[in-house]
Motif scaffolding. Sequence first.
Motif, PDB file in Angstrom:
ATOM      1  N   ASP A 279       0.768  -1.107  -0.220  1.00  0.00           N
ATOM      2  CA  ASP A 279       0.024   0.089  -0.087  1.00  0.00           C
ATOM      3  C   ASP A 279       1.033   1.261  -0.064  1.00  0.00           C
ATOM      4  O   ASP A 279       0.471   2.288  -0.566  1.00  0.00           O
ATOM      5  N   ALA A 280       1.917   1.234   0.674  1.00  0.00           N
ATOM      6  CA  ALA A 280       2.825   2.310   0.791  1.00  0.00           C
ATOM      7  C   ALA A 280       3.299   2.819  -0.633  1.00  0.00           C
ATOM      8  O   ALA A 280       3.376   4.033  -1.096  1.00  0.00           O
ATOM      9  N   ALA A 281       3.581   1.850  -1.373  1.00  0.00           N
ATOM     10  CA  ALA A 281       4.318   2.215  -2.753  1.00  0.00           C
ATOM     11  C   ALA A 281       3.108   2.699  -3.619  1.00  0.00           C
ATOM     12  O   ALA A 281       3.325   3.614  -4.408  1.00  0.00           O
ATOM     13  N   VAL A 282       1.874   2.197  -3.631  1.00  0.00           N
ATOM     14  CA  VAL A 282       0.768   2.844  -4.463  1.00  0.00           C
ATOM     15  C   VAL A 282       0.348   4.102  -3.832  1.00  0.00           C
ATOM     16  O   VAL A 282       0.334   5.092  -4.767  1.00  0.00           O
ATOM     17  N   GLU A 283       0.391   4.446  -2.429  1.00  0.00           N
ATOM     18  CA  GLU A 283      -0.051   5.751  -2.064  1.00  0.00           C
ATOM     19  C   GLU A 283       1.255   6.772  -2.386  1.00  0.00           C
ATOM     20  O   GLU A 283       0.761   7.982  -2.689  1.00  0.00           O
ATOM     21  N   ALA A 284       2.358   6.197  -2.462  1.00  0.00           N
ATOM     22  CA  ALA A 284       3.524   7.159  -3.116  1.00  0.00           C
ATOM     23  C   ALA A 284       3.315   7.439  -4.421  1.00  0.00           C
ATOM     24  O   ALA A 284       3.456   8.769  -4.857  1.00  0.00           O
TER      25      ALA A 284
END
Length: 363
Positions: A279-284
């Motif tokens: 999720d962190a990569a997508v949010e970035a």
Amino acid sequence: MSLSQDILAELAEIKPGSPLAEARATRDAATRHAQGSYEILFSQQDDDFALDERFAVAAKVARWHSAEALAAHYAGFGLADPTSERLTPALNFARLLTFSPVEATPAALKALNQAGWSKEGIVTLAQLIAFVSFQSRIITGLRLLNDKPVATSDAPVAAGHWHTTATTATGKAAPVVFTQQELGWEPWIAAKPLADFRDDEVAILAKFGHTDSDYFRLLGRNLPVLEQRTLTDKGIFYTPGGLPRAERELAATVASKINGCIYCASVHARKASQLSKDDAAVEALLAVRPGQSLSEGQSARWQAEINFAAALSVTPPAATPLHLAAVEKEGLDTLAQLDLVQSAAFFAWANRLMLTLGEPWLA
């Protein structure tokens, strides 16, 4: 002239039996229904959007994408007068959809209506422009995979602008940032009432689970094109093997960031996040501001895929052999490369419909 039996293979110069031809055969549904979309769009005989007008718009859109062979193909069928009272606003609309679909407003549709375009004609016009935008990118991607030269482009490869107005045309609260939240979408011209579809047409909508969708019932004003488009979508995103589904959804999200389509990005970023468990990569990715690189801070594999998808998504496409070499270095074989190309290219089509026929709202 007659419609090609496989226009993409012809213009990408794909030899039968080659690895790329075999990969396209593996993705038979996407291959057949992309061709089916082309055949229906350029064979329908109706008073809402005449064939000579269709070829004129398609040739212009292809040329704007630097797809000169595709433009020549469409021009070879004979073109309507581009200065006619009907075609002038249609070409203005085509330019808007091609270069800056995020700038579309209900006024653009009103101008078409005032020039004599019916609701059905407007929907088909939008589908045709968006389809040729998809087709141009598929040809660019296939030519790269086939080691054939492609046109150069100086379009900047960076995140695009998006809507920041807090309300929709009807006064609903509108999203002003990219999000994984589920959103609503409302059309700027009336969706076709379900009661106005024949029983067999309702069955087609029901087959895809969208009888209650304003978006599908709006596009259902040209149901044969909608059916082929939906089957193309499923053939690209819901097939086994090749590029992992999370990375196909990543490519869709990247294209949506380039075009500024908050609605499409919300759907596909959410899927990318769920499937990748990152999720962190997508949010970035969603947080990237206009004009900035979309791949900064991502893993090496995602960087290569994001850069390729982004370069394919700008207008004219700016993908190069270097982008292809980068994904090859990350282990993507011919089928996975094809999946990446088709996933990004499809959202040249999807974004242009979502952005120019309506807008999202906060559900």
